[in-house]
Design an enzyme around this catalytic site. Structure first.
Site, mmCIF file in Angstrom:
data_model
loop_
_atom_site.group_PDB
_atom_site.id
_atom_site.type_symbol
_atom_site.label_atom_id
_atom_site.label_comp_id
_atom_site.label_asym_id
_atom_site.label_seq_id
_atom_site.Cartn_x
_atom_site.Cartn_y
_atom_site.Cartn_z
ATOM 1 N N VAL A 1 0.846 -1.194 0.000
ATOM 2 C CA VAL A 1 0.000 0.000 0.000
ATOM 3 C C VAL A 1 0.881 1.243 0.000
ATOM 4 O O VAL A 1 1.990 1.247 0.528
ATOM 5 C CB VAL A 1 -0.961 0.035 1.212
ATOM 6 C CG1 VAL A 1 -1.881 -1.177 1.213
ATOM 7 C CG2 VAL A 1 -0.205 0.123 2.537
ATOM 8 N N CYS A 2 0.380 2.297 -0.626
ATOM 9 C CA CYS A 2 1.036 3.606 -0.599
ATOM 10 C C CYS A 2 -0.054 4.653 -0.844
ATOM 11 O O CYS A 2 -1.229 4.313 -0.967
ATOM 12 C CB CYS A 2 2.160 3.684 -1.630
ATOM 13 S SG CYS A 2 1.685 3.222 -3.297
ATOM 14 N N THR A 3 0.306 5.918 -0.911
ATOM 15 C CA THR A 3 -0.695 6.981 -0.925
ATOM 16 C C THR A 3 -1.666 6.870 -2.100
ATOM 17 O O THR A 3 -2.871 6.718 -1.918
ATOM 18 C CB THR A 3 -0.010 8.360 -0.946
ATOM 19 O OG1 THR A 3 0.890 8.450 0.153
ATOM 20 C CG2 THR A 3 -1.049 9.468 -0.834
#
Length: 238
Positions: A179-181
């Site tokens: 996951v990331c922004t």
């Protein structure tokens, strides 16, 4: 958008033979539409965050989509403030997000994790499925907010990932969700894990921001760090 301003966050991995030509086109378009933000152009694609009046941001999308290379983009849209960015910056860079150029180059159009929709992740969590969320953001972003139970390698910079691989090597035969922004880092991060013999790698489609928009106040502790004048974003139900 209630404020009359809109922030657009998006990326597209696609080959751009003449990035300087595209850079100038985007610069002129943003000036014409009074948009500010950070736009990165590389031979591997685009990585863009910008803000302007809602109608101008939507006009930007329409103009961009006149180029066949930039169709089928997942736009993340959020309410702006009118001063999320102090200026317009449009630059050509070697990569749209730097993992470690020359040492572990990853082409997301060839190798990347399976895209998992926010709805599917929500179902995984509800079902108690065995999987491991690995947060590919930097340490200061983790401090602001993160998914409950996620694994957060102590990265000071995304390029730290290769040297921190040992902290998650025990997950090579497990189901891993990166996951990331907004998703752009996970395209390369998930591909890198696959190149290092991880066997079941997914990435959250649209990033954390897309999940929080659909499921505010669920599964994510704290706020989301964003790279503009708002600094953080909270997501709340009415």
């Amino acid at each position: 958008m209630k404020s009359g301003y809109q922030v657009l966050l998006f990326y597209k991995y696609v080959h751009i033979a003449e990035p300087e030509v595209v850079r100038q086109w985007l610069f002129d378009l943003c000036k014409k539409l009074n948009l500010k933000g950070r736009l990165i152009v590389a031979t591997e694609g685009l990585n863009i965050t910008l803000e302007g009046k809602t109608e101008d941001a939507e006009a930007f999308i329409k103009e961009l989509e006149k180029d066949q290379r930039f169709l089928n983009i997942h736009y993340k849209k959020s309410e702006g403030t009118g001063d999320a960015f102090p200026r317009l910056s449009v630059k050509v860079r070697p990569e749209i997000v730097s993992l470690h150029l020359g040492i572990c180059d990853i082409n997301p159009n060839q190798t990347t994790g399976v895209h998992l929709a926010p709805e599917e992740l929500h179902e995984w969590i509800a079902q108690g499925k065995e999987f491991y969320i690995v947060d590919m953001r930097n340490a200061y972003e983790h401090m602001v907010g993160k998914f409950v139970g996620s694994i957060c390698p102590p990265m000071e910079n995304f390029r730290d990932l290769p040297k921190l691989l040992k902290t998650i090597e025990h997950l090579k035969n497990k189901t891993v969700l990166t996951v990331c922004t907004g998703g752009v880092r996970c395209e390369k991060a998930s591909g890198y894990l696959l190149s290092q013999d991880f066997t079941s790698v997914y990435q959250l489609d649209g990033g954390i921001v897309s999940y929080m928009e659909k499921y505010p106040n669920e599964d994510f502790e704290g706020k989301l760090y964003v790279f503009d004048g708002r600094v953080t974003m909270g997501f709340y139900t009415d």
